[in-house]
Scaffold this motif. Structure first.
Motif, short mmCIF file in Angstrom:
data_model
loop_
_atom_site.label_atom_id
_atom_site.label_comp_id
_atom_site.label_asym_id
_atom_site.label_seq_id
_atom_site.Cartn_x
_atom_site.Cartn_y
_atom_site.Cartn_z
N GLU A 98 -88.01 123.90 33.40
CA GLU A 98 -87.57 122.80 34.13
C GLU A 98 -86.62 122.57 34.27
N GLU A 99 -86.36 121.00 34.66
CA GLU A 99 -84.31 121.44 35.38
C GLU A 99 -83.92 121.20 34.40
N VAL A 100 -83.23 121.96 33.58
CA VAL A 100 -83.03 122.62 32.31
C VAL A 100 -81.62 124.12 32.73
N VAL A 101 -81.04 123.21 32.16
CA VAL A 101 -79.23 124.78 32.36
C VAL A 101 -79.16 125.05 30.54
N PHE A 102 -78.89 125.95 30.25
CA PHE A 102 -78.93 126.39 29.39
C PHE A 102 -77.45 127.56 28.88
N LEU A 103 -76.36 127.03 28.83
CA LEU A 103 -74.56 127.61 29.30
C LEU A 103 -74.68 127.75 27.56
N ALA A 104 -73.74 129.01 27.16
CA ALA A 104 -72.96 129.08 26.13
C ALA A 104 -71.60 129.62 26.28
N PHE A 105 -71.08 129.10 26.13
CA PHE A 105 -69.04 128.96 25.69
C PHE A 105 -68.93 129.73 25.16
N ALA A 106 -68.40 130.97 25.30
CA ALA A 106 -67.79 131.89 24.19
C ALA A 106 -66.27 132.08 24.10
N MET A 107 -65.76 132.11 23.10
CA MET A 107 -64.82 132.41 22.53
C MET A 107 -64.53 133.70 23.46
N ASN A 108 -65.08 134.73 22.97
CA ASN A 108 -64.67 136.21 22.99
C ASN A 108 -64.70 136.77 24.78
N GLU A 109 -63.74 137.87 24.77
CA GLU A 109 -64.40 138.24 25.92
C GLU A 109 -64.99 139.15 26.48
N LYS A 110 -65.49 139.17 27.73
CA LYS A 110 -66.52 139.72 28.47
C LYS A 110 -67.20 140.77 27.60
N SER A 111 -65.39 142.04 27.88
CA SER A 111 -65.96 143.75 27.42
C SER A 111 -66.73 143.20 25.97
N LYS A 112 -66.25 142.69 25.11
CA LYS A 112 -66.94 142.16 23.70
C LYS A 112 -67.77 141.70 23.20
N THR A 162 -81.54 122.28 13.48
CA THR A 162 -80.45 122.42 14.29
C THR A 162 -81.75 122.65 15.71
N ALA A 163 -82.51 123.49 15.91
CA ALA A 163 -83.12 124.05 17.07
C ALA A 163 -84.31 122.91 17.09
N SER A 164 -84.89 122.24 16.05
CA SER A 164 -86.01 121.52 16.25
C SER A 164 -85.33 120.56 16.99
N GLU A 165 -83.53 120.06 16.36
CA GLU A 165 -82.96 118.47 17.14
C GLU A 165 -82.77 118.99 18.80
N ILE A 166 -82.47 120.16 18.79
CA ILE A 166 -81.69 120.81 20.29
C ILE A 166 -83.68 120.03 21.02
N ASP A 167 -84.42 120.49 20.61
CA ASP A 167 -86.01 120.37 21.21
C ASP A 167 -86.45 119.09 21.63
N ALA A 183 -84.29 116.70 21.58
CA ALA A 183 -83.36 115.66 22.33
C ALA A 183 -83.55 116.23 23.92
N ILE A 184 -83.54 117.72 23.77
CA ILE A 184 -84.09 117.86 25.62
C ILE A 184 -85.72 117.32 26.13
N GLU A 185 -86.51 117.24 24.86
CA GLU A 185 -88.35 116.80 25.79
C GLU A 185 -87.40 115.04 25.76
N ARG A 186 -86.96 114.34 25.08
CA ARG A 186 -86.36 112.60 25.46
C ARG A 186 -86.06 112.59 26.66
N LEU A 187 -84.87 113.77 27.48
CA LEU A 187 -84.77 113.47 28.45
C LEU A 187 -84.80 113.62 29.68
N ILE A 188 -86.27 115.40 29.85
CA ILE A 188 -87.15 114.90 30.41
C ILE A 188 -88.17 114.83 30.98
N GLU A 189 -88.45 113.33 30.00
CA GLU A 189 -89.70 112.74 29.66
C GLU A 189 -89.06 111.69 31.03
N LYS A 190 -88.08 111.31 30.88
CA LYS A 190 -86.99 109.99 31.46
C LYS A 190 -87.56 109.80 32.74
#
Length: 153
Positions: A72-86, A139-144, A146-153
């Motif tokens: 789908e046209e969905v992008v998953f981004l994870a913003f992390a506090m940690n530095e790359k090596s960690k 949480t996972a089902s709420e995310i799922d 929310a995504i479902e509703r947005l891609i149906e539009k």
């Protein structure tokens, strides 16, 4: 519920419908991401850090969502506090299928994240469509959903 958690919940709801703060960040492979580049896509954002046990606990469920919407046209981004090596060390023992953006303290601050894990979903117009904080069985089902509703539009 204590008053502080009520205030956190209220501020999350206040965010829904508002424009997402702009960001510019680089992933673990050197690819750049910004809000402008992602317009027209649903953007699922996770805020986390390596030492956050609840963040790690929910990763398998989050990976299932990535798998479900990979075509789908969905992008998953994870913003992390940690530095790359960690994060690289962490990923030797754990699988996380989101695109990980290390050293994201500035973005995390712009989104006013104070508790983890946190999730925000942006609609195709870069407006906040969903927001939640903390670990929950739903949480996972709420995310799922929310995504479902947005891609149906």
């Amino acid at each position: 519920m204590n008053q502080e958690s009520d205030q956190v919940r209220q501020s999350q709801q206040d965010q829904v419908g508002s424009d997402a703060p702009d960001f510019s960040a680089v992933d673990m492979n050197g690819n750049s991401y910004s809000l402008g580049i992602l317009k027209g896509k649903v953007v699922v954002i996770n805020f986390w850090f390596v030492e956050c046990k609840p963040c790690v606990i929910e990763m398998p469920e989050l990976n299932e969502i990535v798998e479900k919407y990979k075509s789908e046209e969905v992008v998953f981004l994870a913003f992390a506090m940690n530095e790359k090596s960690k994060i690289e060390s962490f990923l030797k023992k754990h699988v996380f299928d989101y695109t990980i953006l290390p050293d994201s303290g500035a973005v995390i601050g712009d989104y006013k994240i104070k508790s983890y894990p946190a999730h925000i979903i942006l609609d195709q117009n870069s407006k906040i469509a969903f927001s939640t904080r903390g670990l929950s069985n739903s949480t996972a089902s709420e995310i799922d959903y929310a995504i479902e509703r947005l891609i149906e539009k």
